[in-house]
Write a protein that holds these residues in place. Structure first.
Motif, PDB file in Angstrom:
ATOM      1  N   ARG A  41       0.835  -1.210   0.000  1.00  0.00           N
ATOM      2  CA  ARG A  41       0.000   0.000   0.000  1.00  0.00           C
ATOM      3  C   ARG A  41       0.866   1.255   0.000  1.00  0.00           C
ATOM      4  N   GLN A  69      -4.722  -5.128 -12.313  1.00  0.00           N
ATOM      5  CA  GLN A  69      -5.585  -5.778 -11.313  1.00  0.00           C
ATOM      6  C   GLN A  69      -4.969  -5.704  -9.918  1.00  0.00           C
ATOM      7  N   GLY A  70      -3.668  -5.928  -9.834  1.00  0.00           N
ATOM      8  CA  GLY A  70      -3.000  -5.867  -8.528  1.00  0.00           C
ATOM      9  C   GLY A  70      -3.029  -4.465  -7.950  1.00  0.00           C
ATOM     10  N   GLN A  72      -5.209  -2.153  -8.749  1.00  0.00           N
ATOM     11  CA  GLN A  72      -6.615  -1.834  -8.443  1.00  0.00           C
ATOM     12  C   GLN A  72      -7.006  -2.368  -7.069  1.00  0.00           C
ATOM     13  N   ARG A  73      -6.570  -3.597  -6.757  1.00  0.00           N
ATOM     14  CA  ARG A  73      -6.878  -4.178  -5.441  1.00  0.00           C
ATOM     15  C   ARG A  73      -6.305  -3.307  -4.324  1.00  0.00           C
ATOM     16  N   ASN A  76      -8.159  -0.038  -4.022  1.00  0.00           N
ATOM     17  CA  ASN A  76      -9.427  -0.265  -3.320  1.00  0.00           C
ATOM     18  C   ASN A  76      -9.214  -0.316  -1.810  1.00  0.00           C
ATOM     19  N   GLU A  77      -8.121  -0.957  -1.367  1.00  0.00           N
ATOM     20  CA  GLU A  77      -7.813  -1.010   0.061  1.00  0.00           C
ATOM     21  C   GLU A  77      -7.499   0.388   0.598  1.00  0.00           C
TER      22      GLU A  77
END
Length: 157
Positions: A41, A69-70, A72-73, A76-77
């Motif tokens: 993060r 995708q990684g 984006q995850r 999102n966190e």
């Protein structure tokens, strides 16, 4: 033809990089965990903070050499934690721009305060010219990997 000595040394260097990366990730996790972050993060937060302008997830992923995708995850966190927000993108209706919130800026300020003494400790016993050589080697390897050289072992794609 490539030197066997250079290939052997490079293979050993790769193992050292993998080991150092694992330890760097663990140490980074410990450094930023009081802020509710992980190294992953922190990397995204840093990329957002250092970008010259807000970017969509796909651009952040490309710049970091990661998958969309990684990233984006992780975005999102960070959204769930209140560190970033998404804003409208005038160039693309669906690809929102990732921006730091006040909490994200505060976290980056706090990271700066703890990171400097940590990096100073890691730098102890090293000199800047040797670090510059290591950085140049890593940049060279990164470029070759981005060009696809070495993906099959023979330079072809």
């Amino acid at each position: 033809m490539k030197s066997d000595d250079a290939s052997t040394a490079l293979s050993a260097l790769f193992l050292d990089i993998f080991r150092a990366n694992a330890r760097l990730t663990m140490a980074g996790d410990q450094l930023v965990s009081p802020l509710g972050l992980t190294s992953a993060r922190w990397q995204i937060l840093g990329a957002v903070a250092m970008a010259p302008a807000p970017q969509p997830v796909a651009h952040i992923a490309r710049d970091m050499g990661s998958t969309r995708q990684g990233v984006q995850r992780l975005v999102n966190e960070l959204l769930d934690g209140g560190f970033v927000e998404l804003r409208e993108n005038p160039h693309h209706r669906r690809a929102k721009l990732v921006c730091l919130t006040a909490k994200g800026r505060q976290a980056m300020d706090e990271i700066g305060k703890v990171q400097r003494p940590w990096v100073d400790g890691l730098a102890e016993g090293l000199d800047a010219p040797k670090i510059a050589v290591a950085a140049a080697v890593l940049e060279h390897l990164k470029r070759k990997l981005e060009e696809g050289i070495g993906a099959t072992g023979d330079g072809s794609e």
